[in-house]
Design a protein around this motif. Structure first.
Motif: not given
Length: 396
Positions: A128-144, A157-166
């Motif tokens: 669940m934490l990994a999914v929410l972290m990826f949602l943050n990443v998706v928001e940034v990529i969609k916007a930029r 990078i930070a939230y992708t690594l954290a998601a991979a860790d979890f």
């Protein structure tokens, strides 16, 4: 040496880092209360502190409630961070976040009450934490998109690594590869549960802060060169760009055209309907000009209801065709704010021809376009007149 890997120490370090993030984000919120993103990010830090603390209490035999509540607060914290990222990019926080929190609370509570293995609970929490972290990443990529700044890249990078860790920790938990007891001294557990998420959260939060400051800097730079009302270039930027384009035209012997545009009887609109309506008319005119002119044309507000259009590499014939399109677009434009009134414009045009005219300055070209504009207004308005360079030579 085992005490170095104590989960209590790591938990305290994690809580302190989240407290620092919450204080910084909260400070930004108090400085700019209308900024919703910092409110959510500050809330995320506070929820993380309470959540991680409660999960640590669960080992002290307080029953299942601290564990369930603490884990749910951790999920709510990451959801709040996702909402803050959405708010930063001008979106409304997704209601699905509430369903994710509620769904996790119910599922996790059942897993605890049914006494499922710690590995299964850890997998559920980690995914669940990994999914929410990826949602943050998706928001940034969609916007930029692919145009990522340093701050955007840091968040991704930070939230992708954290998601991979979890995700990895969840896999190891379900396979029995690590000791998941909070009081354990297993370095993998301490690093995976506390230290790596702490570092990634710090980097991710730093990236969010940098994104916030980036937006402020970009906004200031935009306001320094653009008119706040029409969103066109302001006079200072127009002069700087004009001088640059004229210098390039003279150097490479390329034609350049300049329009001066004035709205006909605009004072009557202000006097009849008020200045607020006049501002709406100006915004509508600016949008129409932006849609009518070419991507290479430079449009700016010179002052009041007087606008300027600079057209690099544009011959007389091309400029006249553009001027006709502008006149037609203005004639077809109706303004609902002032009873669908038609507000026409007058155009003055000057084109510098490198094969005929001598080199001259931006100020001289602008003056000639302005002279043609006053001639168009004297000729009855709602028309375009070109500066007569031959008459100028005869007068000399």
């Amino acid at each position: 040496m085992d005490s170095l890997w104590n989960s209590y120490t790591a938990n305290i370090a994690y809580a302190i880092s989240q407290l620092c993030i919450a204080i910084i984000m909260g400070g930004l919120y108090f400085l700019a209360p209308t900024e919703r993103s910092t409110r959510y990010w500050a809330l995320s830090g506070l929820l993380s502190i309470f959540g991680s603390t409660l999960t640590a209490f669960s080992i002290s035999k307080f029953g299942h409630l601290p564990l369930i509540t603490g884990s749910t607060l951790m999920i709510a914290a990451m959801t709040a961070k996702w909402w803050g990222t959405q708010a930063f990019f001008g979106k409304h926080p997704a209601h699905v976040g509430w369903y994710l929190i509620l769904g996790f609370f119910i599922t996790y509570s059942l897993s605890v009450l049914l006494q499922l293995t710690v590995g299964i609970r850890t997998l559920l929490f980690s995914l669940m934490l990994a999914v929410l972290m990826f949602l943050n990443v998706v928001e940034v990529i969609k916007a930029r998109g692919i145009r990522l700044s340093f701050a955007n890249s840091l968040v991704i990078i930070a939230y992708t690594l954290a998601a991979a860790d979890f995700i990895l920790r969840g896999i190891l938990a379900i396979s029995g590869g690590i000791d998941l007891a909070p009081q354990s001294h297993d370095p993998i557990n301490v690093f995976g549960l506390y230290l790596i998420p702490m570092w990634c959260n710090l980097l991710g939060s730093l990236g969010l802060l940098l994104m916030y400051f980036e937006s402020i800097i970009l906004e200031k730079e935009h306001l320094a060169s653009h008119d706040e009302l029409t969103k066109l270039y302001n006079r200072r930027a127009l002069v700087n760009l004009g001088r640059r384009e004229v210098d390039l035209a003279l150097r490479y012997q390329k034609p350049i055209s300049i329009f001066m545009l004035d709205l006909d009887h605009f004072k009557l609109v202000n006097d009849t309907y008020g200045h607020d309506v006049g501002d709406k008319v100006l915004r509508s005119v600016a949008l129409t000009l932006s849609n009518t002119c070419r991507n290479t044309d430079i449009i700016g507000r010179y002052g009041g209801e007087e606008l300027c259009i600079l057209c690099p590499h544009t011959t007389t014939e091309e400029a006249i065709a553009l001027g006709d399109r502008v006149l037609e677009a203005m004639r077809n434009l109706r303004h609902p704010a002032c009873d669908n009134r038609q507000v026409t414009c007058s155009l003055g045009l000057y084109t510098w021809n490198p094969h005929i005219d001598l080199a001259t300055s931006w100020e001289a070209m602008l003056h000639r376009a302005d002279t043609a504009l006053y001639a168009a207004k004297a000729a009855g308005r709602n028309c375009m007149l070109q500066y007569n360079i031959e008459a100028d030579r005869q007068n000399q």
